[in-house]
Structures are given as structure tokens and as C-alpha cells.
Design a protein around this motif. Structure first.
Motif, PDB file in Angstrom:
ATOM      1  N   GLY A  85      -0.667   4.397  -2.449  1.00  0.00           N
ATOM      2  CA  GLY A  85      -1.525   3.869  -1.381  1.00  0.00           C
ATOM      3  C   GLY A  85      -0.867   3.767  -0.019  1.00  0.00           C
ATOM      4  O   GLY A  85       0.066   4.505   0.284  1.00  0.00           O
ATOM      5  N   ASP A  86      -1.357   2.834   0.783  1.00  0.00           N
ATOM      6  CA  ASP A  86      -0.905   2.651   2.165  1.00  0.00           C
ATOM      7  C   ASP A  86       0.273   1.673   2.240  1.00  0.00           C
ATOM      8  O   ASP A  86       0.438   0.804   1.382  1.00  0.00           O
ATOM      9  CB  ASP A  86      -2.039   2.069   3.023  1.00  0.00           C
ATOM     10  N   ALA A  87       1.012   1.790   3.350  1.00  0.00           N
ATOM     11  CA  ALA A  87       2.030   0.802   3.755  1.00  0.00           C
ATOM     12  C   ALA A  87       3.026   0.474   2.648  1.00  0.00           C
ATOM     13  O   ALA A  87       3.380  -0.682   2.441  1.00  0.00           O
ATOM     14  CB  ALA A  87       1.358  -0.470   4.274  1.00  0.00           C
ATOM     15  N   GLY A 130      -0.233   7.167   1.450  1.00  0.00           N
ATOM     16  CA  GLY A 130      -1.235   6.981   2.500  1.00  0.00           C
ATOM     17  C   GLY A 130      -0.625   6.750   3.868  1.00  0.00           C
ATOM     18  O   GLY A 130       0.310   7.440   4.265  1.00  0.00           O
ATOM     19  N   LYS A 131      -1.155   5.749   4.576  1.00  0.00           N
ATOM     20  CA  LYS A 131      -0.715   5.465   5.949  1.00  0.00           C
ATOM     21  C   LYS A 131       0.599   4.683   5.947  1.00  0.00           C
ATOM     22  O   LYS A 131       0.885   3.933   5.022  1.00  0.00           O
ATOM     23  CB  LYS A 131      -1.770   4.597   6.657  1.00  0.00           C
ATOM     24  N   ASN A 132       1.331   4.812   7.043  1.00  0.00           N
ATOM     25  CA  ASN A 132       2.516   3.981   7.301  1.00  0.00           C
ATOM     26  C   ASN A 132       3.475   4.000   6.113  1.00  0.00           C
ATOM     27  O   ASN A 132       3.995   2.964   5.709  1.00  0.00           O
ATOM     28  CB  ASN A 132       2.080   2.544   7.637  1.00  0.00           C
ATOM     29  N   PHE A 133       3.712   5.176   5.581  1.00  0.00           N
ATOM     30  CA  PHE A 133       4.576   5.332   4.407  1.00  0.00           C
ATOM     31  C   PHE A 133       6.033   5.081   4.815  1.00  0.00           C
ATOM     32  O   PHE A 133       6.565   5.749   5.699  1.00  0.00           O
ATOM     33  CB  PHE A 133       4.414   6.739   3.837  1.00  0.00           C
ATOM     34  N   ALA A 188       2.384  12.536   3.097  1.00  0.00           N
ATOM     35  CA  ALA A 188       1.761  11.257   3.441  1.00  0.00           C
ATOM     36  C   ALA A 188       0.769  11.462   4.565  1.00  0.00           C
ATOM     37  O   ALA A 188       0.886  12.404   5.351  1.00  0.00           O
ATOM     38  CB  ALA A 188       2.807  10.228   3.845  1.00  0.00           C
ATOM     39  N   GLU A 189      -0.212  10.562   4.613  1.00  0.00           N
ATOM     40  CA  GLU A 189      -1.183  10.617   5.707  1.00  0.00           C
ATOM     41  C   GLU A 189      -0.513  10.223   7.020  1.00  0.00           C
ATOM     42  O   GLU A 189      -0.922  10.658   8.095  1.00  0.00           O
ATOM     43  CB  GLU A 189      -2.360   9.691   5.389  1.00  0.00           C
ATOM     44  N   GLU A 190       0.528   9.383   6.902  1.00  0.00           N
ATOM     45  CA  GLU A 190       1.274   8.931   8.077  1.00  0.00           C
ATOM     46  C   GLU A 190       2.623   8.401   7.592  1.00  0.00           C
ATOM     47  O   GLU A 190       2.672   7.611   6.663  1.00  0.00           O
ATOM     48  CB  GLU A 190       0.489   7.813   8.761  1.00  0.00           C
ATOM     49  N   THR A 201      -4.550  11.234   0.427  1.00  0.00           N
ATOM     50  CA  THR A 201      -4.787  10.455  -0.797  1.00  0.00           C
ATOM     51  C   THR A 201      -6.187  10.685  -1.370  1.00  0.00           C
ATOM     52  O   THR A 201      -6.473  10.251  -2.486  1.00  0.00           O
ATOM     53  CB  THR A 201      -4.567   8.947  -0.565  1.00  0.00           C
ATOM     54  N   THR A 227       2.608   2.464  14.045  1.00  0.00           N
ATOM     55  CA  THR A 227       3.333   3.593  13.466  1.00  0.00           C
ATOM     56  C   THR A 227       3.297   4.789  14.412  1.00  0.00           C
ATOM     57  O   THR A 227       2.237   5.141  14.935  1.00  0.00           O
ATOM     58  CB  THR A 227       2.681   3.990  12.122  1.00  0.00           C
TER      59      THR A 227
END
Lengths: 184, 414
Positions: free
Chosen positions: A16-18, A62-65, A87-89, A112, B185
Motif C-alpha cells: 500500500g501507501d506510505a 503505492g504513494k510515498n514509498f 511504486a506510484e511515488e 497498485t 513527497t
């Protein structure tokens, strides 16, 4: 000269994210050697995952990996046999750690949802092309900059430093023969 | 179109007229700061390094060595500085958390680039320095070659207005920003505006330090009279500031009204979108209260804690830990009487280290415990057990809460 980087195909693990660095490389694992520390990756997020992961698998997030510390988490992934990160980010410090360890990492929008656990993923960081072999879907995103491809193509910065004569000969020899992974 | 502070800094260091978001630049690094952890895991002494004058070694994360691994790292570090004649070596006894040591010794200069192995290196953005935390392998490469590369992210500017009220600090400004705007980010953060003059240097460093918590790249403050006198006291002169152009291109410009700001508390897990004014926080009993770290173990943080704890005692069932950010802060706080007041109130004052902040030693949390910390990071498991809860607030709030035993508005004890 940049050695060519071939497309990578492997089984996807979707997270998932973060996801932060404490979830991947907790402080108590920093007291262990790298091979032991690698067994603690995602111990809380997905208990038992490190027993299931196989060499050549691809990690999708996902985001902010990778938000958090400078701890060399990508090196733990290499110990587990992870072949690439998607990753998305990415957190930029985390992304740099992956690149410098020679671990290919590509930012893929909506990754994802594009991939599900167990799908066979393909990515080519030189062209930005990525595909889901299981669903047959294929897309393209921005490829990595040449400077970054150069580092990954050389297997990370340590082999580059070894070639340039910054490391003792014995260590450089190990790295350049491909047997020096544990030195990372 | 003009450039933001960090764009101007990177363009100058790359030797090119301008850079913009999306560019990749190669730059020389003015100061390369290595920490003890760098030497504790698979350290190999290099054959040659770029420039010993541009290297500092700081013992901070695991000092005095709590394990054989860390003790061996110390041995490697001492052999390295001896071999290469590194004069800026901050060994145990003249040590401190690297970002405090960097500040005290004028290692971060406006308009220059500083790299260090710790993720909170963005702290030095308070001094108009282009500072980033980088991984140990990259730091090793910088040590050898003297240069690295950056991808330039877009910049968000925070415009501060009004004046910082009493018992409200840099931590509260940061938590308000994290609560309101969330993650940054792949963004650079820039701070300025008419309200900045009321924000002292220690608070600016807290804000810059915590940019890492919202995943930002660089955090940068401009050069004003407050910074100039701070730098002059530490012998930093002859620099070229990186100012933002009036027509710089920002991803967003956001205003923070300091007049209306309250103390903030972040709930466990993350600060992003997860902090509230202290008046809105639930009644939570504490097991541990921690004042310390690069973000909030500064002299002013110990002073405000001593002011609140003077003549009071730490509540039964609460452990209050205080970790000065450096040996110099420790000695100054001792001289000023702060440590006596804190110890009399029932606090444990530790030596300077990153210890409890990263859950490695000196204050690790057990399962089910609740901690209120003024340190840098409240991720699950950060300070020990993944079943512990870590709330985050300013030192004033932590000190007041240690007295009552639950999360408390420091203004209610003033």
C-alpha cells in the motif's frame, strides 16, 4: 560506458501507501548483520512475507514509498532477491538508496491497481515500458534519466568506485567479480 | 522566470545559469558529514578521498557504544580520521547529534551544499544551506569523489505572517503545516515572509529538520538579520546567500498565520494529516515523555522544559527522559541550572545521543506503552515496540504533560 539493462520480469508483490523505513528496517534489526536484518522487512505490515518472497520477485508499492530514514533498505531487498521496485511515488531518499545499490526502481502511475499480488510483471527502465503479463495490459511511463541508468547498469555506485580505484584491491576484486553483495 | 532559493543554490553549485523543476544537476558537495552508523556496518576504508578538509565525522546515534557492533564502528571511525587526517572529528565527549554539531561548528554555510548520512540533514536548511540526508553508500561515494547529483523537484513556499505567540514553537508551526497540507513527497519547501523575524533560529531548525517527516527533499530558509547574527557568533562569514527571485515559479504558495497558532499534537503513526491543536486531543495517560533529538534537544528546548518543571514534579507512573542535542548543549544547560531543575523534578537526563528517538537505546518503549515525544518521528515501532503509541508535541507540551501525567496544554500551567 553504460552497460545495457535488460527488461526485468518477475512475480509481483503489491503493497500500500506510505510504507516507511521503520516498517522495513526497524531499529532493532540495525543491530544485526544485513542477511539477518532482511528477515525483519515488513514484519508487522505483512508477517511471514520474507519466507514467501523468491529471487526475481518484484515489489510494487503505492504513494510515498520509503518515507523516513537513510537506512539502506534497498540492500535488504537485494538480500531477499527482489529484482526491482515499482511504486506510484517514491520518497526521493529511498529512491536514491535503491539506485545507488543498483536496484532498478521505476515510478508507475496507478501501479497498485495495474498489478495484483502474484501477477507476472515486466518493466524496462531504459524505455519506461511496463506490462502485466497476467492481464496482458501494457503501458509506458518516463524512463530513468541517463545518469541514473548509468549507475544501475554498473550495479550501483560501489562497483563504479571500485573500478575508479577508490576501494582496496581485494575488496574491489570481490565487488567486480559479483561476489561482493554482502559488502553493500 | 526566476528561481526559488534551492533552484538558485543548485544552479550556482552546478555552474549553470539556471535550473528548473525536472532538471538533473551534478554538483560539488561543500561538506560531507559521516556519522557513527556509517562505520558500524560493512565499512571498508577507502584508498583515497576527495578532500579531508570537506569531511566531518560525528559520533551520535549509538554513543557511548551500546553494543560490540557499535564499538567496532567507533574503532573504524577513529582509524579512518587518523589515516586521512580529518580534523573535524567529534568523538564521544565533544560529540552531539550531527545536526546540532553542524550548527555549533559552522559546518553549514548559506548557499552551499552539505550532505550527511542522517535523514534529518535537511535541518541545515535553516541556515540557507542546500542540505539533504543521503544513504550510506551515496555518502561513501561523496566522500571519495566530492560530488553527487540531484533531480530538482518543484518548490512550495510557506509565507509566515504575524508573530509567534508564547508557549507556541517551531514544532507547533511544523505540526500545523503537516496537519493542514500533508505529505510533500518530491517537493522542496521554502520558508519566508514577514512573520519569520519572530521565529528564532532553534525553531527554524526544528521546522527544517522535520521536512523529512512529510517526505520533502530540501527545506530552505532565507538569510535575514536573525540568521546573520547566529552565523556571526559561530564564525561563519564570507558566504553567498541563495535568495529567491521575486518572479520565482512555485508549485504553491501557502500562508501560515502565526498569531492564531496553538500548540499542536500529532497522533501516532505519521504527522501528515494526523495532528490537531492540543485543545482537541483526547485525554491520554502517558508512560514516557521524551524531550530530545536533533529537532528538539536544543538549549531553548531544555530551557522551556526547566521553566515549566521548576518547583514541580513528574507525575507518578511517568518516565521523563531529557537528552541534550550535544555535549555543548549539555554543558550550557548545566551551567544555566536547567539540568538541576529537570533532575530535581524527577527527569532522567541522558548523555547526548540519537538513542531514544530511533528506538535503539536509552529509552526504548515496551508493548502497550504510550509516549509523548518532542523528537523527530512518530512511525509505528519507531521508538521500540510496534505495539507502543507515539504522540508528538513541542517540548513545552511534553514538559507540562509529564507533570500532569496526560497530554496537557502548556499554557494551562503557565
Amino acid at each position: 560506458m553504460t552497460p545495457s539493462i535488460q527488461p526485468i520480469t518477475g512475480r509481483a508483490w503489491v503493497f500500500g501507501d506510505a510504507l516507511n523505513t521503520d516498517a522495513m528496517y526497524p531499529a532493532h534489526a540495525m543491530k544485526l548483520d544485513l542477511a539477518e536484518a532482511a528477515k525483519h522487512v515488513f514484519a508487522q505490515v505483512r508477517p511471514g512475507w520474507t519466507d514467501l518472497v523468491r529471487p526475481g520477485d518484484i515489489l510494487v508499492a503505492g504513494k510515498n514509498f520509503g518515507v523516513g530514514s537513510s537506512r539502506p533498505v534497498p540492500t535488504l531487498f537485494q538480500h531477499l532477491g527482489i529484482a526491482a521496485l515499482i511504486a506510484e511515488e517514491f520518497n526521493s531518499l529511498f529512491l536514491r538508496n535503491a539506485i545507488n545499490a543498483g536496484l532498478p526502481a521505476l515510478t508507475v502511475p496507478r501501479a497498485t491497481t495495474f498489478f495484483s499480488d502474484g501477477d507476472i510483471a515486466t518493466l524496462d527502465v531504459t524505455t519506461g515500458r511496463y506490462a502485466n503479463q497476467t492481464t496482458g495490459a501494457e503501458e509506458r511511463t518516463a524512463p530513468l534519466p541517463d545518469l541514473v541508468l548509468d549507475i544501475i547498469g554498473n550495479g550501483g555506485v560501489l562497483p563504479m568506485l571500485a573500478r575508479a580505484g577508490y576501494l582496496p584491491e581485494a575488496v574491489a576484486g570481490l565487488l567486480l567479480s559479483g561476489a561482493g553483495g554482502g559488502l553493500r | 522566470m526566476g528561481m526559488t532559493m534551492i533552484e538558485k543554490l543548485l544552479a550556482r553549485k552546478a555552474g549553470i545559469p539556471r535550473v528548473q523543476a525536472g532538471d538533473t544537476v551534478v554538483v560539488d558537495v561543500d561538506m560531507c558529514v559521516l556519522i557513527d552508523l556509517q562505520f558500524a556496518t560493512t565499512w571498508v576504508q577507502p584508498v583515497r578521498i576527495a578532500d579531508p578538509e570537506r569531511v566531518a565525522v560525528v559520533m551520535d546515534h549509538a554513543v557511548p557504544a551500546p553494543s560490540l557492533k557499535d564499538a567496532t564502528g567507533g574503532t573504524h571511525a577513529r582509524a579512518f580520521v587518523k589515516e586521512f587526517g580529518i580534523e573535524r572529528f567529534y568523538d564521544v565527549g565533544r560529540h552531539g547529534i550531527c545536526h546540532e554539531v553542524i550548527a555549533e561548528n559552522g559546518l553549514a554555510r548559506p548557499g552551499e551544499i552539505l550532505a550527511c548520512t542522517d535523514s534529518h540533514t535537511c535541518a541545515a536548511g535553516a541556515y540557507n544551506t542546500g542540505a539533504r540526508g543521503l544513504g550510506p553508500v551515496e555518502m561513501y561515494a561523496i566522500l571519495c569523489t566530492g560530488s553527487t547529483w540531484f533531480q530538482v523537484s518543484p518548490t512550495v513556499r510557506y509565507e509566515l505572517t504575524g508573530r509567534l505567540p508564547g508557549y507556541v514553537s517551531g514544532k507547533d508551526i511544523f505540526l500545523h503545516i503537516a496537519a493542514t497540507w500533508g505529505d510533500a513527497t518530491n517537493q522542496n519547501l521554502e520558508y519566508g515572509g514577514p512573520g519569520l523575524a519572530s521565529v528564532p533560529m532553534n525553531d527554524r531548525r526544528t521546522i527544517a529538520t522535520q521536512g523529512a517527516e512529510i517526505s520533502a527533499d530540501f527545506s530552505t530558509f532565507g538569510v535575514d538579520d536573525v540568521l546573520r547574527s547566529f552565523l556571526a557568533e559561530r564564525g561563519v562569514t564570507g558566504f553567498e546567500a541563495a535568495d529567491a527571485d521575486p518572479d520565482a515559479a512555485y508549485l504553491d504558495v501557502r500562508t501560515v498565520d502565526l498569531d492564531g497558532l496553538e500548540p499542536y499534537v500529532a497522533r501516532p503513526g505519521t504527522v501528515s494529516g494526523n495532528a490537531v491543536p492540543v485543545s482537541d486531543i483526547e485525554h491520554r495517560r502517558l508512560d514516557q515523555a521524551f524531550i530530545g533529538s536533533c529537532a528538539n534537544g536544543q538549549l531553548e528546548d531544555l530551557r522551556i522544559a526547566a521553566e515549566i518543571l521548576d518547583g514541580r514534579t513528574v507525575a507518578p507512573g511517568v518516565r521523563l527522559l531529557v537528552t541534550p542535542a550535544s555535549q555543548q548543549v549539555y554543558r550550557e544547560a548545566m551551567k544555566a541550572g536547567y539540568l538541576q531543575i529537570l533532575a530535581d523534578a524527577g527527569a532522567v537526563v541522558t548523555n547526548s545521543t540519537c538513542g531514544a528517538c530511533f528506538g535503539y537505546h536509552m529509552g526504548v518503549l515496551g508493548p502497550g506503552e504510550v509516549c509523548l515525544t518532542s523528537s523527530t518521528r512518530n512511525f509505528t515501532g519507531r521508538m521500540g515496540s510496534t505495539e507502543a503509541e507515539i504522540f508528538m508535541a513541542a517540548p513545552a507540551t511534553v514538559a507540562a504533560s509529564a507533570v500532569t501525567g496526560y497530554i496537557t496544554d502548556p499554557r494551562s500551567l503557565a
